[in-house]
Design an enzyme around this catalytic site. Structure first.
Site, PDB file in Angstrom:
ATOM      1  N   TRP A  11      -9.284   8.434  -7.556  1.00 57.48           N
ATOM      2  CA  TRP A  11     -10.477   8.811  -8.333  1.00 57.48           C
ATOM      3  C   TRP A  11     -10.382   8.341  -9.773  1.00 57.48           C
ATOM      4  CZ3 TRP A  11     -15.302  10.114  -7.338  1.00 57.48           C
ATOM      5  CH2 TRP A  11     -15.605  10.414  -6.014  1.00 57.48           C
ATOM      6  N   TRP A  37     -20.285  12.985 -19.241  1.00 55.47           N
ATOM      7  CA  TRP A  37     -20.651  13.069 -17.820  1.00 55.47           C
ATOM      8  C   TRP A  37     -21.957  13.823 -17.663  1.00 55.47           C
ATOM      9  CZ3 TRP A  37     -17.743   9.697 -15.569  1.00 55.47           C
ATOM     10  CH2 TRP A  37     -16.391   9.560 -15.898  1.00 55.47           C
ATOM     11  N   GLU A  66       0.847  -1.203   0.000  1.00 55.40           N
ATOM     12  CA  GLU A  66       0.000   0.000   0.000  1.00 55.40           C
ATOM     13  C   GLU A  66       0.879   1.248   0.000  1.00 55.40           C
ATOM     14  OE1 GLU A  66      -3.299  -0.169  -0.481  1.00 55.40           O
ATOM     15  OE2 GLU A  66      -2.873  -2.303  -0.579  1.00 55.40           O
ATOM     16  N   TRP A  98     -15.588  12.563 -12.415  1.00 55.56           N
ATOM     17  CA  TRP A  98     -14.744  12.217 -11.263  1.00 55.56           C
ATOM     18  C   TRP A  98     -14.122  13.450 -10.632  1.00 55.56           C
ATOM     19  CZ3 TRP A  98      -9.626  13.615 -11.969  1.00 55.56           C
ATOM     20  CH2 TRP A  98      -9.194  13.810 -13.290  1.00 55.56           C
ATOM     21  N   ASN A 123     -10.608   2.785   2.899  1.00 53.98           N
ATOM     22  CA  ASN A 123     -10.231   2.659   1.483  1.00 53.98           C
ATOM     23  C   ASN A 123     -11.274   1.917   0.647  1.00 53.98           C
ATOM     24  OD1 ASN A 123      -8.340   2.784  -0.800  1.00 53.98           O
ATOM     25  ND2 ASN A 123      -8.229   0.574  -0.519  1.00 53.98           N
ATOM     26  N   TRP A 126       1.947   1.818  -3.432  1.00 52.87           N
ATOM     27  CA  TRP A 126       0.895   2.498  -4.219  1.00 52.87           C
ATOM     28  C   TRP A 126       1.041   4.008  -4.055  1.00 52.87           C
ATOM     29  CZ3 TRP A 126      -2.453   1.623  -7.967  1.00 52.87           C
ATOM     30  CH2 TRP A 126      -2.967   0.340  -8.175  1.00 52.87           C
TER      31      TRP A 126
END
Ligand SMILES: Cc1cc2nc3c(=O)[nH]c(=O)nc-3n(C[C@H](O)[C@H](O)[C@H](O)COP(=O)(O)OP(=O)(O)OC[C@H]3O[C@@H](n4cnc5c(N)ncnc54)[C@H](O)[C@@H]3O)c2cc1C
Length: 477
Positions: free
Chosen positions: A389, A313, A281, A366, A348, A284
Site C-alpha cells: 500500500w 487525503w 518476489e 492508503w 499482484n 520482496w
C-alpha cells in the site's frame, strides 16, 4: 522436565525450527500449545474468511502433531494479554523446563514476546526464539553504514551476496515421539482443556500443510519457467498463489526458496529467468519484514516518508464504498475488487492498479485501503500489505514516485488485452468487442448496465499530482 512449543503463525510440523529444536533428542517429552485469539484477530482487522481458515489450519496442525504423538492444547484466550497469562500459568503449574517459539516481527507481537522472555528469565525457564519467516533475520542485511536499506534493489543484491548463492535445506518433521512419555497430569489437562475451534470448509483454500506442498510442487514443475513473461497477466493464473500458505505458516519461505534453488541448478540468481524472478518476489517479502523491524512506526500506521503525512487525503465515504464494491466504472479496478471479494485473493498487478486508483485517482488515504485488503485477503500479512500500500501510495520505502500514476485503461489493455479477465468478473461486458471492454463508451455502458467512470482519469491525475506536489514543496520550503 517437559518442553513446550508455542505455535502462532507457523502452523506446520515440517521445517518448523521451534518444534525441531524441542524434539532435538528424546531426553524430555514435548507438548504444544496454540491459541485462537479471535478478539485479537478482529482487533488486527482480519476478516471472517481468514479467521475461519486460521481455525481450520489449527485443527489440521492438531492432526499432524497427533501423528507424531505430540499433544496440542488448543487453548482459550481472546487476546494477547490473556494468552500471556495463560502461558505463564501453564509454565508454572507443570514446571516446564523450556518454551520454544518462532519469532513474529510485528510490534505488538514483539512486545508480547519480550514480556514473556523477561518473565521466563526471572524464573529460570529457558525461552528459545527462532527465525522462520526470513532466511536472513531482520538487522542482518545492512548498508556499509550499518543501516537498513530503504530501497529494494540494493537490499536484494546484499541479501543475495550474503546467501552466497546457497540455500540451507529445510528441516524435516521431527521423529515420532514415544507414546506414554508425556506426564499423565499434563495429558489430562491437555485433554480436558483443549477446544478445537468450529470452522467450515472453504471452497477455494485448503488450510493444511500438504495442500501447500502440492501447490508448491505443481508451480515449480511448470509455471515457474514462464513466470517472468506471464506473472503480470491476471487472466492466466500464472503465479504460485502460495501467499496464503506463507501467511499462515503452512509453508515456510525456506521450503519455497530451497525447492526453487534446487530447480534452478542450485542457484538463487543467475539461473532460469523465471525462477530468478520468482525468488526475487520472495526477497520482496523478506524486505518488508526487515523494514517493519527497522521502522516500528510502520506498525503504528505511520507513513514511511513522514512528509506524506500531510497529503490532503479526501474523506469521501461514498467514493470509498464504490471502490470497495467494485463500482468505480473502471473495469480493471472493478474486476480486481470483485476478485478480492470472491476469492479472498487478488493478483499482484491488480493489487497495484486498484491501490493506486484509490490513493491517486480518488485521493483516499492508503490506510483505508490497507485495512480493507487486510479484512478481505486470505493471505493478509501486515508487512507485505503495508509495504504494497505504501508503495502504491508513494508514501513508502522505495515507493512508486508520486508522479507515476497508472492509467487503469492502458494497464488493462496491456495486461489483459482480450479483456478475458474483465469478463470473468464483469460478465455484462461480454457482449462488447474485446477492445471496448477496457473503457466502454457511455452508450455501451448504459447497454450493459455498467456504471460511468466515477472520475475522469486526466483530471483525477492532475488533482493527485497537485496534492503531492504541494506536500513536497511544503517540505522543501
Ligand atoms: C497493495 C498491495 C497489497 C498487498 N498485500 C499483501 C498481503 O496482505 N499479503 C501478501 O502476502 N502479499 C501482499 N501483497 C504482495 C503480492 O501482491 C502478493 O504476495 C502476491 O500477489 C501473492 O500471490 P502469489 O502467491 O501468487 O505470488 P507469487 O507471484 O507467486 O510470489 C511468490 C511469493 O512471493 C511473495 N511476494 C510476491 N510479491 C510480493 C510483494 N510485492 N511484496 C511482498 N511479498 C511478495 C509472496 O509471499 C508470494 O506468495 C500486496 C501487494 C500490493 C501491491
Amino acid at each position: 522436565m517437559t518442553r513446550l512449543v508455542w505455535f502462532r503463525n507457523d502452523l506446520r510440523v515440517h521445517d518448523n525450527p521451534a518444534l525441531a529444536f524441542a524434539r532435538r533428542d528424546n531426553e524430555a517429552p514435548v507438548v504444544a500449545v496454540v491459541f485462537v485469539p479471535e478478539q485479537q484477530w478482529r482487533q488486527h482487522g482480519l476478516g471472517e474468511r481468514r479467521i475461519n481458515l486460521n481455525k481450520a489450519a489449527i485443527c489440521a496442525l492438531q492432526d499432524s502433531l497427533s501423528a507424531l504423538n505430540i499433544p496440542l492444547l488448543i487453548a482459550p484466550g481472546e487476546s494477547f494479554r490473556d494468552n500471556l497469562g495463560y502461558l505463564q500459568e501453564l509454565l508454572t503449574q507443570f514446571e516446564f523446563s523450556e518454551i520454544n517459539f518462532n519469532i513474529e516481527y510485528e510490534l505488538n507481537e514483539r512486545q508480547r514476546d519480550r514480556q514473556l522472555v523477561i518473565w521466563c528469565r526471572d524464573r529460570h525457564i529457558t525461552a528459545n526464539r527462532f527465525h522462520d519467516q526470513c532466511l536472513l533475520p531482520p538487522g542482518e542485511v545492512l548498508t556499509g553504514d550499518a543501516q537498513m536499506y530503504k530501497v529494494f534493489t540494493p537490499f536484494r543484491k546484499a541479501w543475495l551476496s550474503q546467501m552466497s548463492n546457497l540455500c540451507p535445506p529445510p528441516c524435516a518433521a521431527p521423529a515420532v515421539q514415544k507414546k506414554a512419555v508425556v506426564p499423565q497430569a499434563i495429558l489430562d489437562f491437555w485433554q480436558q482443556h483443549s477446544q478445537p475451534p468450529a470452522h467450515t470448509e472453504d471452497d477455494l483454500w485448503a488450510a493444511d500443510e500438504d495442500s501447500g506442498h502440492e501447490q508448491l510442487a505443481e508451480f515449480l514443475d511448470r509455471d515457474v519457467l514462464y513466470y517472468q513473461e506471464q506473472r503480470d497477466l491476471p487472466d492466466l493464473d500464472a503465479t504460485s498463489r502460495l501467499s496464503f500458505y506463507l501467511a499462515l505458516g503452512l509453508l515456510s519461505p525456506r521450503q519455497c526458496l530451497y525447492s526453487a534453488w534446487q530447480k534452478n541448478q542450485c542457484m538463487l540468481s543467475g539461473g532460469e529467468t523465471g525462477i530468478d524472478t520468482w525468488i526475487s518476489e520472495l526477497i520482496w517479502r523478506e524486505f518488508y519484514r526487515h523494514l517493519i523491524v527497522a521502522w516500528p512506526e510502520l506498525c503504528k500506521h505511520r507513513a514511511f516518508r513522514p512528509e506524506t503525512e500531510d497529503v490532503p487525503w479526501r474523506d469521501s465515504d461514498s467514493d470509498f464504498a464504490r471502490w470497495c464494491a467494485g463500482e468505480t466504472g473502471y473495469p480493471i479496478v472493478d474486476a480486481a475488487m470483485k476478485q478480492l471479494l470472491d476469492q479472498g485473493w487478488m493478483h499482484n498487478r491488480l493489487r497495484m492498479i486498484s491501490a493506486m486508483f484509490l490513493t491517486k485517482h480518488l485521493l483516499i488515504d492508503w490506510r483505508r485501503g490497507e485495512a480493507f485488503f487486510n479484512q478481505h485477503l486470505v493471505d493478509a500479512d501486515f508487512a507485505a500489505n503495508n509495504g504494497g500500500w505504501q508503495w502504491s501510495a508513494s508514501t513508502g520505502a522505495d515507493g512508486a514516485p508520486y508522479f507515476r500514476i497508472f492509467n487503469p485503461t492502458t494497464q488493462s489493455e496491456k495486461f489483459d488485452p482480450q479483456g478475458n479477465f474483465l469478463v470473468r468478473y464483469l460478465p455484462s461486458l461480454m457482449k462488447l468487442p474485446a477492445k471496448s471492454r477496457h473503457n466502454p463508451a457511455p452508450e455501451q455502458r448504459n447497454g450493459c448496465g455498467y456504471p460511468q467512470p466515477m472520475v475522469e482519469h486526466k483530471a483525477a491525475r492532475e488533482r493527485a499530482l497537485d496534492a503531492f506536489r504541494q506536500t513536497s514543496e511544503r517540505k522543501a520550503g
